[in-house]
Enzyme design. Structure first.
Site, PDB file in Angstrom:
ATOM      1  N   GLU A 197     -19.377  33.242  44.948  1.00  0.00           N
ATOM      2  CA  GLU A 197     -18.721  34.306  44.513  1.00  0.00           C
ATOM      3  C   GLU A 197     -19.508  35.642  43.952  1.00  0.00           C
ATOM      4  OE1 GLU A 197     -14.841  33.760  42.319  1.00  0.00           O
ATOM      5  OE2 GLU A 197     -14.516  32.369  43.634  1.00  0.00           O
ATOM      6  N   GLU A 383     -13.475  26.312  46.704  1.00  0.00           N
ATOM      7  CA  GLU A 383     -12.650  26.404  45.488  1.00  0.00           C
ATOM      8  C   GLU A 383     -11.223  26.701  45.678  1.00  0.00           C
ATOM      9  OE1 GLU A 383     -14.146  28.339  42.099  1.00  0.00           O
ATOM     10  OE2 GLU A 383     -16.286  27.793  42.540  1.00  0.00           O
TER      11      GLU A 383
HETATM   12  C1  BGC Z   1     -15.384  30.491  39.612  1.00  0.00           C
HETATM   13  C2  BGC Z   1     -15.406  29.307  38.740  1.00  0.00           C
HETATM   14  C3  BGC Z   1     -14.283  29.479  37.991  1.00  0.00           C
HETATM   15  C4  BGC Z   1     -13.059  29.574  38.530  1.00  0.00           C
HETATM   16  C5  BGC Z   1     -11.609  29.719  37.726  1.00  0.00           C
HETATM   17  C6  BGC Z   1     -14.031  30.980  40.482  1.00  0.00           C
HETATM   18  O1  BGC Z   1     -13.821  32.021  40.601  1.00  0.00           O
HETATM   19  O2  BGC Z   1     -16.467  30.205  40.844  1.00  0.00           O
HETATM   20  O3  BGC Z   1     -16.527  29.085  37.920  1.00  0.00           O
HETATM   21  O4  BGC Z   1     -14.277  28.592  36.818  1.00  0.00           O
HETATM   22  O5  BGC Z   1     -12.939  30.669  39.578  1.00  0.00           O
HETATM   23  O6  BGC Z   1     -11.818  30.840  37.018  1.00  0.00           O
END
Ligand code: BGC
Length: 471
Positions: A197, A383
């Site tokens: 990101e 994610e």
């Molecule tokens: C990030 C993580 C973060 C998650 C939740 C993502 O943008 O890659 O490191 O913990 O969001 O906020």
């Protein structure tokens, strides 16, 4: 036992099962199984080094910008630091075994640059190499495929002291680091991701100042954007030349942006936020250049460009990592240069997570469709997840909201896949509750609960849900 006692017992256990939310949902969704995603679909969890490893100054590790930022009073809620975090550095073996027991076959983690190169460049730390060798070998022994991210925000402090992402020298530093990682681990790791990101770390760390290294300023931000974009492509090229048969990607924060009202001014505001949040890093990598036409202040990026850069921003990634957490409703506003604001979702009207993010399963479907309009070969959901207020009661964490969240989001992922989008994997954020950056330890995103005092792990109901779903 007499007849009536027997029926009471049967009735009691039936009642238990009927009251169990997972059971009720499974009955309502007998057709929703992992098989629908196909045999080769990757099922994993994502973590990142700073958020889980701890051991911040152990075995020769150098300081990172997050070590500095979190140990500096006032930056993080409750003065939390990642000094110990989940102590994954010492507990990786048991954690990986647990992951395996939950039936996941893929594990995405990042390398801590300052564990491998304590000063960011130059002298290598052999104990850092040993640590990741052990993690990778353990994964392979357990039948788990390692997915390595080169950079998940924890820049070595020594490099920050020389300008960090704002300095063009980072191209050399990053190349040296990528060479080291690919040459050390490329014989066993086939799935590689360059950056995590970039929009998030450049805006939060260089424009808004709420993440490490805490800078606020347009020039620093634009310099960081251009250099990160250059490293994104260069990292891809280095992996390609050092790792035979590598599967190479990079990840983007992808959020659905919609106008608050159906008015032209709101639509324009939504478009400007969309450029900043969704288009800034993917378009140059595809050879489209920066999306200057839709956000004129990006013209100032020219200041950091050198002849030949346009060409070097391109790289033919095998996949993109799509990371989705929330939707933004946009309206005209006062944020400089973007002249737009986010409308805060109303807890009374929509379901919100502990981060204040709206739960909107259809949002992931829409954003997948948006990104699938780019000429990308493959999309991995690298994610997706949510923080809820988890409570331990009698040795269990009944996080039915999270269970429901995953199920609903996965259905929308499947919907996009069934419509022809080449989605090849899904990684839940995250495995075990961890250090949530500026928010400290309070928001819990894990499918495994962590007691940060004792470092005891406790599988939440959502973890058991995945175990059964992935069986
Ligand atoms: C990030 C993580 C973060 C998650 C939740 C993502 O943008 O890659 O490191 O913990 O969001 O906020």
């Amino acid at each position: 036992m007499n007849r009536s006692e027997f029926f009471k017992m049967i009735g009691g256990s039936l009642a238990f099962w009927y009251m169990n939310p997972s059971f009720v949902r499974a009955m309502a969704n007998p057709e929703f199984t992992k098989a629908l995603f196909g045999e080769d679909f990757h099922w994993g969890v994502t973590t990142s080094a700073y958020q889980i490893e701890g051991a911040w100054n152990v075995d020769g590790k150098g300081e990172s910008i997050w070590d500095r930022f979190s140990n500096h009073e006032g930056h993080i809620k409750d003065k939390a630091t990642g000094n110990i975090a989940c102590d994954f550095y010492h507990r990786y073996h048991d954690d990986l075994k647990l992951l395996k027991n939950l039936n996941f076959k893929d594990f995405r983690f990042s390398l801590a640059w300052s564990r491998l190169l304590p000063e960011g460049s130059g002298k290598v730390n052999p104990k850092g190499i040993d640590f990741y060798n052990r993690v990778i070998d353990d994964c392979l022994a357990l039948g788990i495929e390692p997915w390595v991210t080169l950079f998940h925000w924890d820049l070595p402090q020594a490099l920050e002291d020389k300008g960090g992402w704002t300095s063009r020298d980072i191209l050399g530093w990053f190349s040296e680091y990528a060479e080291l990682c690919t040459r050390s681990f490329g014989d066993r790791v086939k799935h590689w991701m360059v950056l995590n990101e970039p929009t998030a770390f450049t805006t939060l760390g260089y424009l808004a100042g709420i993440h490490a290294p805490g800078h606020r300023g347009l020039n620093k931000f634009l310099a960081a954007v251009h250099h990160a974009s250059m490293c994104q492509a260069e990292g891809g090229r280095i992996i390609r030349s050092n790792v035979p048969e590598a599967h190479i990607g990079t990840s983007f924060s992808c959020s659905l942006i919609e106008p608050h009202k159906a008015k032209p001014s709101h639509q324009k505001a939504a478009k400007r936020i969309d450029v900043m949040m969704n288009r800034l890093f993917i378009e140059p990598s595809l050879g489209m250049g920066y999306p200057v036409a839709d956000l004129p202040f990006l013209k100032k990026l020219d200041k950091f460009m050198q002849p030949g850069d346009m060409e070097k921003l391109k790289f033919d990634f095998d996949f993109i990592g799509l990371q989705n957490y929330f939707r933004v409703e946009a309206k005209p506003g006062i944020i400089p240069f973007i002249w737009a604001n986010r409308v805060k979702p109303d807890r009374g009207k929509v379901e919100l997570t502990e981060m204040g993010w709206e739960v909107l399963p259809e949002g992931i479907y829409k954003i997948i469709k948006q990104f699938s309009r780019y000429p990308v070969k493959e999309i991995v959901i690298s994610e997706n997840g949510a923080a809820f207020n988890d409570v331990v009661a009698e040795g269990r964490v009944h996080d039915s909201q999270r269970e429901h969240y995953f199920e609903q989001y996965l259905k929308q992922v499947l919907r996009a896949k069934n419509e022809g989008v080449n989605i090849t994997g899904y990684f839940a954020w995250t495995f075990v509750d961890n250090f949530e950056w500026a928010e400290g330890f309070y928001p819990r995103f894990g499918i495994v609960y962590n007691d940060f005092e004792s470092q005891q792990r406790l599988v939440k109901d959502s973890g058991f849900w995945f175990r059964d779903f992935l069986k």
